[in-house]
Design a protein around this motif. Structure first.
Motif, PDB file in Angstrom:
ATOM      1  N   ILE A  55       0.835  -1.208   0.000  1.00 43.90           N
ATOM      2  CA  ILE A  55       0.000   0.000   0.000  1.00 43.90           C
ATOM      3  C   ILE A  55       0.868   1.256   0.000  1.00 43.90           C
ATOM      4  O   ILE A  55       0.571   2.231  -0.681  1.00 43.90           O
ATOM      5  N   SER A  56       1.943   1.216   0.766  1.00 47.45           N
ATOM      6  CA  SER A  56       2.764   2.422   0.896  1.00 47.45           C
ATOM      7  C   SER A  56       3.372   2.796  -0.448  1.00 47.45           C
ATOM      8  O   SER A  56       3.473   3.975  -0.794  1.00 47.45           O
TER       9      SER A  56
ATOM     10  N   LEU B 145       0.671   8.434  -5.207  1.00 47.56           N
ATOM     11  CA  LEU B 145      -0.416   9.405  -5.141  1.00 47.56           C
ATOM     12  C   LEU B 145      -0.015  10.666  -4.377  1.00 47.56           C
ATOM     13  O   LEU B 145      -0.830  11.517  -4.080  1.00 47.56           O
ATOM     14  N   GLY B 146       1.222  10.704  -3.970  1.00 49.48           N
ATOM     15  CA  GLY B 146       1.697  11.911  -3.310  1.00 49.48           C
ATOM     16  C   GLY B 146       1.563  11.878  -1.800  1.00 49.48           C
ATOM     17  O   GLY B 146       1.542  12.910  -1.136  1.00 49.48           O
ATOM     18  N   TYR B 147       1.459  10.677  -1.251  1.00 52.65           N
ATOM     19  CA  TYR B 147       1.364  10.574   0.202  1.00 52.65           C
ATOM     20  C   TYR B 147       2.749  10.743   0.807  1.00 52.65           C
ATOM     21  O   TYR B 147       3.703  10.086   0.386  1.00 52.65           O
ATOM     22  N   VAL B 148       2.852  11.629   1.736  1.00 55.50           N
ATOM     23  CA  VAL B 148       4.156  11.874   2.355  1.00 55.50           C
ATOM     24  C   VAL B 148       4.186  11.202   3.718  1.00 55.50           C
ATOM     25  O   VAL B 148       3.368  11.514   4.585  1.00 55.50           O
ATOM     26  N   GLU B 149       5.092  10.283   3.855  1.00 59.19           N
ATOM     27  CA  GLU B 149       5.150   9.560   5.123  1.00 59.19           C
ATOM     28  C   GLU B 149       5.882  10.382   6.174  1.00 59.19           C
ATOM     29  O   GLU B 149       6.822  11.112   5.856  1.00 59.19           O
ATOM     30  N   LEU B 150       5.417  10.253   7.395  1.00 58.59           N
ATOM     31  CA  LEU B 150       6.055  11.027   8.467  1.00 58.59           C
ATOM     32  C   LEU B 150       7.395  10.410   8.817  1.00 58.59           C
ATOM     33  O   LEU B 150       7.546   9.196   8.828  1.00 58.59           O
ATOM     34  N   LYS B 151       8.324  11.287   9.126  1.00 63.15           N
ATOM     35  CA  LYS B 151       9.613  10.769   9.575  1.00 63.15           C
ATOM     36  C   LYS B 151       9.484  10.342  11.030  1.00 63.15           C
ATOM     37  O   LYS B 151       8.807  10.999  11.814  1.00 63.15           O
ATOM     38  N   PRO B 152      10.123   9.237  11.376  1.00 67.71           N
ATOM     39  CA  PRO B 152      10.070   8.848  12.786  1.00 67.71           C
ATOM     40  C   PRO B 152      10.752   9.884  13.677  1.00 67.71           C
ATOM     41  O   PRO B 152      11.685  10.564  13.248  1.00 67.71           O
TER      42      PRO B 152
END
Lengths: 335, 775
Positions: B738-739, B745-752
């Motif tokens: 999924i990721s 689609l332009g989803y920006v994952e948060l940095k830990p």
């Protein structure tokens, strides 16, 4: 474990939330006040004033810049945390029951109560930030979600893929969220629904990676549910109706809270109310321990994001911040 | 009449449901449910009534002889004695009905040249009802030792005579081995069983050392009201609208069923041979027929004679109904519907069953014939209570082949009240004791049957307060000597220590002012605690040169308790003082009466060795029971009384809580009783002496069991963990997929968040006060 007692509300607490780092705690109550606290020592950072009715829900974004609140005065507000300024006020024709930011802070979902025969609705807003942390919002979708009776809880699943909605009859529904290409509009489509409880779902909180979630219900159980299939993975049984359930970060534990509703409380003293927070082992499903302290039902629980402690808010109007003792971290299960 | 009979018959032959069919004596049908008007035969010829003619031909013939009874088993007499016997017959039937003139007919026959009676007679009454009464009253009447009358309807003679002369060997039924009814006693670990009732579920459990209970089986809706064990634990009894059902064996299958509609109470005799049921609904034969269903009327154990009765006595193993009883009637002839259960009490040998009519008599019946001993009730004007001597075994019996009963009556007018000890069936009075100023007496037999304590509540001379005399009779000794122990105030509970060589007992006593029981709410919980004291006594025989002094001496009094009930361990020595069924106090105190003490004189040892083991509480406790072995104590909080933390707790004899189980709508938990031990006293003493040699085996068993339980738990946990981690793996694969698509689609994952935490400690000093001193 010595709790820090926060006396910032005069009426029952409705929801509490940590920010992503766990250094701030936001609390809302039926007394219209929105409070922000330093979680380390319980000092009050400030209040967000402006609501004219009970505040039902609160959400904080991942960078701790924006705060969203939903209230019974038919509004949801977006605040700047830094200075407490209200940036937006969204007006509706029914009380706002739940607000929640999506995992990437791009969207804000607002769930309305049933009102005058009008069914529960969910609005999804796109949050547009300008450089200084202010925001504009655009309304995107507005589906009707009340097939299973009043909707009570909602939350975003991983990668903004779904919104999960819990209902008063114990059903959870999985709505697929798909924004349009320009991200100016979008749609919510019902994919699955499953009855996982026999009574009202009172809380729904996600795991860190948002691949599974825990629900609490008035049927005295809490369930661990797979977000994709909505299958029940684990069931935690207690002897009182539950108002809230949370997953404990970094450890395989969960915590639930509840107790006899005020209307059902007999005159036999606090012992009968079952107002303790109960810890269960997430995988083995058996109870580990209880923490007492509240003298009314626990309405909301939130676990410190690093697993260092948890906070509870009760019908008694108090918020209690707990930090776990050293032996909590030292304990190992045999297996 | 024939016509009507035909219709009745018709509806039967056509196989339609006959819900109810009533036939009067003259054969008319008065009710014909199921009669279908649409299926009438075309002509009269279509009806086949040949079978009817056979069936009813005799009925018409005999219908005139309804008022005649046949009395059989009369003594054979010659002509000289004939009038005498006829007169006797007339005498004994006097009470039941009027005999017609020349109504007694006794056939005579030739035997060895002499005319002798044939041993039976016909009696013709005025009405059929009188004949019916005669059968009810006189059947089984004992004329003398060798002649018990058998009285039957003359009309029934025909029926009996139709029994074929030739004996036909009934087909052999296959032998079906019965289950071992006492299988639970063969358990290798000598565990005890208990049954719990929560919501509608009965669960049978093994008690594994108190800390763990192992479920044997659970059945839903097994009982409609409550459950009860038989006296020795062989049967589990469940209560239903239709009657009582007995379950047993290792499969817990149905063993026997006793039909008694609306049954409320049940009681088994000391050795479980008999069972008595009570229903507050009067017995109706028709109603029982309805329950059994059409075609099963022959299974109905009741006859018209049982109509309106409330108590049934049954034989447990065969399910045979022995007799039914109605309520006792008071002086005004009204039924006494209030009684304390069991109101029928069995003697220890089960030979006799007794019931009291308060204020007038005790009726003693002989089992299993259920005939009255001495043909009539024992008249005891004013009788207020009685009890059989328990454990009446041959060795300790006062008289050969006799059971012993004790009863008392209060003072009436100038007659003093009296306690009487009497043998049955000879009714020989062994001992009496007169008492004055009596308010109330209760009788307490020691479990061994050696002692009887009459707890006599008396008024003081001023009549303003009360005192209690404990009048203790030593029944197994010559002439039955008695001692008096005087206690100030009222004794509300009395309990003998089981198996005690020094005849120890415990009492709860309260001041006169507190004698009235505390107010009780609608579900039987006391709304206030009462201050009470607990005292222990024992029997001491001290010999001096001149005399032998025998008395019961006070060992110790524990003052200002809230105790409402005392429970001795079935093996003696330990006792639990409990505050039950009180809404604010739930104390439990575990005491040891033979604690080892050192450094005290011999005289004080008995007092000093009474020591508190543990003081604790079980929130909301309503009931308490020791397990049959005296190792564990079960306390329950029943939802019949309140809805707070319903469930049960198992304690060990020292008062350590081993297990607590809270259950929704928990109602009842009962240990399965055990029959008395088959070992002789000497064998038991031998085992006790060599206890240490056995205990090492048991320790080893416990160790093995504990480690097995441990490995089992660990295996379960390992399985759960591996299941969980495999699920997590599929999950992470899913997330990965999924990721990837979300990123497109332009989803920006948060940095830990970086995990560098810094603890800043701030020390704030505050000046509270400052004083300046000049030196």
């Amino acid at each position: 474990m010595r709790p820090i007692l926060l006396k910032g509300h005069t009426r029952p607490i409705t929801q509490i939330k940590y920010n992503r780092e766990g250094d701030l705690l936001f609390t809302v109550a039926k007394d219209m006040v929105v409070n922000a606290w330093y979680a380390h020592n319980g000092e009050r950072l400030g209040t967000f004033d402006g609501h004219k009715g009970s505040v039902w829900s609160i959400a904080v974004d991942s960078s701790s810049t924006l705060l969203a609140t939903g209230s019974a005065d038919n509004t949801a507000k977006i605040w700047r945390i830094r200075d407490g300024k209200c940036l937006e006020t969204l007006e509706f024709n029914a009380a706002v029951r739940k607000v929640e930011f999506s995992t990437d802070d791009k969207y804000l979902s607002v769930m309305l109560d049933n009102h005058m025969g009008q069914k529960s609705e969910i609005f999804v807003y796109r949050v547009v930030r300008s450089g200084s942390g202010s925001s504009e919002v655009y309304r995107m979708v507005r589906p009707n979600v009340a097939e299973h009776g009043r909707a009570t809880v909602q939350a975003w699943a991983y990668y903004n893929k779904y919104i999960i909605v819990g209902h008063v009859d114990g059903t959870v529904c999985q709505y697929e969220f798909s924004p349009s290409d320009q991200q100016q509009s979008g749609s919510l489509k019902l994919l699955k629904s499953k009855k996982i409880h026999n009574d009202e779902i009172t809380d729904l909180q996600f795991s860190a990676d948002r691949s599974y979630f825990i629900t609490s219900s008035k049927d005295k159980t809490a369930n661990l549910v797979d977000v994709e299939t909505l299958d029940i993975l684990k069931i935690y049984k207690s002897d009182t109706s539950l108002n809230t359930a949370a997953l404990v970060a970094k450890k395989d534990y969960i915590v639930v809270g509840g107790g006899q509703a005020a209307s059902e409380v007999t005159t036999t003293g606090a012992r009968q109310g079952k107002f303790e927070a109960r810890f269960f082992h997430m995988i083995f499903e058996h109870e580990i321990g209880r923490v007492k302290g509240h003298f009314g039902p626990i309405n909301t629980l939130s676990v410190e994001p690093n697993g260092l402690g948890y906070s509870s808010g009760g019908e008694d109007g108090f918020v209690r911040i707990h930090y776990f003792d050293d032996d909590y971290f030292g304990y190992k299960y045999d297996y | 009449m024939v016509w009507r009979n035909c219709w009745c018959k018709y509806s039967v032959t056509k196989g339609q449901t006959i819900e109810k069919r009533k036939r009067k004596r003259n054969g008319t049908v008065i009710e014909m449910k199921g009669f279908d008007i649409n299926k009438l035969p075309a002509t009269e010829d279509d009806i086949d009534y040949s079978d009817l003619e056979i069936e009813y031909s005799q009925t018409f013939l005999e219908s005139g002889l309804d008022n005649v009874v046949l009395v059989d088993n009369l003594p054979v007499v010659d002509e000289a004695k004939e009038p005498k016997l006829v007169a006797l017959l007339k005498k004994i039937t006097k009470g039941v009905g009027k005999i017609l003139e020349d109504g007694v007919h006794m056939p005579m026959g030739e035997e060895k040249g002499k005319r002798k009676s044939k041993g039976y007679a016909f009696i013709e009454f005025e009405t059929a009802d009188q004949a019916q009464d005669a059968i009810k009253e006189l059947n089984g009447y004992r004329l003398d030792k060798s002649h018990t009358l058998m009285v039957n309807h003359f009309m029934d003679v025909e029926k009996y005579s139709r029994v074929p002369e030739e004996f036909v060997v009934p087909p052999k039924t296959e032998f079906v081995a019965k289950e071992h009814m006492k299988y639970w006693l063969l358990d290798e670990l000598s565990r005890d069983q208990l049954c719990t009732l929560a919501d509608q579920n009965i669960t049978a459990l093994w008690n594994n050392g108190g800390k763990v209970v192992e479920t044997i089986l659970t059945r839903k809706d097994w009982t409609e009201t409550y459950l009860q064990w038989s006296t020795q634990g062989t049967y589990l009894m469940t209560m239903h609208r239709q009657g009582v059902v007995l379950w047993g064996g290792s499969s817990w299958n149905k063993i026997m069923r006793f039909v008694h509609l609306g049954v409320r109470l049940v009681d088994t005799s000391p050795q479980e041979t008999y069972i008595i049921t009570y229903s507050n609904e009067p017995l109706r034969v028709e109603a029982v027929n309805d329950v059994l269903g059409a075609g099963n009327e022959h299974l109905n154990p009741f006859t018209e004679a049982d109509e309106g009765n409330h108590f049934c006595v049954w034989e447990t193993q065969t399910g045979r109904l022995l007799r039914t009883f109605g309520y006792v009637t008071n002086d005004n002839g009204e039924p006494v519907t209030k009684f304390s259960w069991p109101c029928f009490k069995w003697s220890a040998t089960e030979n006799y069953l007794a019931r009291m009519t308060p204020g007038s008599k005790i009726s003693i019946y002989e089992a299993p014939q259920m005939t009255m001993v001495g043909k009539k009730s024992l008249n005891v004007p004013g009788v207020a209570g009685f009890d059989w001597r328990p454990n009446d075994d041959i060795k300790t019996r006062t008289r050969k082949n006799q059971d012993t009963i004790a009863y008392w009556f209060p003072e009436v007018d100038n007659q003093p009240g009296r306690v009487t000890i009497m043998t049955v069936p000879t009714m020989e009075i062994l001992r009496t004791k007169n008492m004055i100023s009596v308010k109330d007496i209760s009788l307490h037999w020691n479990p061994t049957g050696d002692l009887l304590c009459a707890k006599v509540l008396r008024y003081t001379k001023s009549k303003k307060s009360v005192l209690t005399n404990l009048e203790i009779f030593r029944v197994s000794e010559r002439d039955i000597p008695s001692e008096i122990v005087e206690v100030k105030g009222g004794v509300v509970a009395f309990a003998w220590e089981p198996q005690s060589p020094n005849h120890r007992f415990a009492i709860i006593h309260v001041d006169s002012a507190d004698l009235n029981p505390p107010p009780i709410n609608s579900s039987g919980m006391a709304t206030a605690a009462v201050k009470s004291n607990v005292s222990f006594y024992q029997f001491v025989r001290s010999k001096s040169k001149l005399s032998v002094k025998e008395s019961f001496v006070l060992l110790k009094t524990l003052e200002k308790k809230n105790t409402t009930s005392i429970y001795w361990s079935p093996k003696g020595r330990y006792i639990v003082l409990a505050t039950l069924r009180t809404i604010s106090v739930w104390d439990l105190e575990f005491w040891d009466l033979d604690a080892e003490v050192s450094g005290v004189s011999k005289a004080e040892a008995a007092t000093a060795s009474i020591q508190l083991l543990k003081q604790t509480e079980h929130y909301g406790v309503t009931d308490l029971e020791w397990d049959p072995s005296g190792r564990y104590v079960l306390t329950t909080a029943s939802s019949w009384r309140h809805s707070m933390e319903n469930g049960y707790v198992i304690w060990d004899f020292k008062g350590e809580q081993l297990l607590k189980s809270l259950q929704e709508k928990f109602k009842q938990a009962l240990w399965r009783p055990r029959p008395p031990s088959l070992l002789s006293d000497s064998a038991k003493a031998k085992i006790r002496k060599n206890l240490s040699s056995y205990s090492s085996d048991f320790d080893e068993q416990d160790r093995v069991a504990a480690s097995a339980a441990n490995t089992e738990q660990i295996n379960l946990r390992r399985r759960l963990i591996s299941e969980w981690s495999s699920w997590r793996q599929t999950c992470s694969a899913r997330i990965k997929a999924i990721s990837d698509s979300a990123a497109k689609l332009g989803y920006v994952e948060l940095k830990p968040i970086e995990q560098d935490q810094e603890v800043i400690e701030e020390i704030v000093e505050e000046l509270i006060d400052e004083t300046v001193e000049f030196v």
